[in-house]
Design an enzyme around this catalytic site. Structure first.
Site, PDB file in Angstrom:
ATOM      1  N   ILE A 125       0.908  -1.158   0.000  1.00 18.35           N
ATOM      2  CA  ILE A 125       0.000   0.000   0.000  1.00 18.35           C
ATOM      3  C   ILE A 125       0.939   1.198   0.000  1.00 18.35           C
ATOM      4  CG2 ILE A 125      -1.788   1.282   1.225  1.00 18.35           C
ATOM      5  CD1 ILE A 125      -2.751  -1.360   2.434  1.00 18.35           C
ATOM      6  N   PRO A 126       1.113   1.846  -1.150  1.00 19.48           N
ATOM      7  CA  PRO A 126       2.263   2.736  -1.371  1.00 19.48           C
ATOM      8  C   PRO A 126       2.144   4.144  -0.794  1.00 19.48           C
ATOM      9  CG  PRO A 126       0.942   2.627  -3.348  1.00 19.48           C
ATOM     10  CD  PRO A 126       0.302   1.686  -2.362  1.00 19.48           C
ATOM     11  N   CYS A 127       2.095   4.251   0.531  1.00 14.92           N
ATOM     12  CA  CYS A 127       2.049   5.580   1.148  1.00 14.92           C
ATOM     13  C   CYS A 127       3.356   6.335   0.924  1.00 14.92           C
ATOM     14  CB  CYS A 127       1.697   5.482   2.623  1.00 14.92           C
ATOM     15  SG  CYS A 127       2.841   4.501   3.590  1.00 14.92           S
ATOM     16  N   HIS A 128       4.420   5.633   0.525  1.00 21.85           N
ATOM     17  CA  HIS A 128       5.688   6.314   0.232  1.00 21.85           C
ATOM     18  C   HIS A 128       5.577   7.194  -1.013  1.00 21.85           C
ATOM     19  CE1 HIS A 128       5.916   2.577  -2.159  1.00 21.85           C
ATOM     20  NE2 HIS A 128       6.676   3.272  -2.997  1.00 21.85           N
ATOM     21  N   ARG A 129       4.526   7.029  -1.802  1.00 23.19           N
ATOM     22  CA  ARG A 129       4.332   7.815  -3.021  1.00 23.19           C
ATOM     23  C   ARG A 129       3.602   9.135  -2.763  1.00 23.19           C
ATOM     24  NH1 ARG A 129       2.515   2.479  -6.375  1.00 23.19           N
ATOM     25  NH2 ARG A 129       4.560   1.461  -6.322  1.00 23.19           N
TER      26      ARG A 129
END
Length: 196
Positions: free
Chosen positions: A156-160
């Site tokens: 779940i790409p919260c780093h984006r």
């Protein structure tokens, strides 16, 4: 799989025994959670160990664990799938994960995390854009808070999600990891563009 049997308990606001349900009675519902046995694994990545909590078919959490320093431990088929997909991701061969996800959170948090899944590999959005996607630009703090509570890092790409100015802000795994993940995805996309 979660089974939610409901236990209902009625209480009177006065000390009478409840032979029937008077108007001043309220009922409480308790949900008893039962679930199949969970497995905890420690998966080694180029950015450090990640602790994975899984069951027979799903991922509940995948978080960086800076305190773990022993050997890699893979418990179960789902953890092995995580390890394989992470290896492909870090080698630039995987852009979409195929894992069955079961993050635990509030309704709002789960909605935010589901929207994050639409942010493509190699792309970024601002917290402001993410709040607008959630339906209310005034929710920017709540949306950022939900990102910070994302229990399934990378997948779940919260780093984006970045600051409006393009600055890297907030990442539970550490800003240095966020920077490395974005560099990895950007580099892979550049190579893909030049190979066409």
């Amino acid at each position: 799989m979660f089974i939610r049997p409901t236990i209902i308990m009625c209480c009177s606001l006065n000390s009478e025994r409840l032979s029937h349900k008077p108007a001043d009675t309220f009922c409480l519902k308790f949900f008893v959670l039962h679930h199949s046995s969970n497995h905890t694994s420690y998966i080694q990545t180029p950015l450090g160990f990640m602790k994975a909590v899984t069951d027979a078919d799903s991922v509940f959490s995948l978080e960086f664990d800076d305190e773990y320093s022993a050997d890699e431990v893979i418990e179960g088929a789902v953890a092995q799938q995580i390890a394989n997909e992470l290896q492909e991701y870090f080698s630039g061969k995987r852009k979409v994960f195929t894992l069955n996800l079961k993050p635990q959170g509030t309704v709002f948090q789960i909605q935010v995390w589901e929207k994050l899944l639409s942010v493509s590999y190699g792309k970024t959005i601002s917290y402001n854009e993410q709040a607008i996607q959630s339906g209310n630009v005034k929710n920017i703090r709540a949306t950022a808070s939900a990102n910070g509570k994302n229990p399934i890092a990378i997948v779940i790409p919260c780093h984006r999600v970045i600051g409006t100015s393009g600055a890297l802000t907030g990442y539970a795994g550490g800003l240095w990891r966020k920077e490395k993940l974005l560099q990895l995805e950007s580099k892979s996309r550049q190579l893909e563009l030049f190979s066409q």
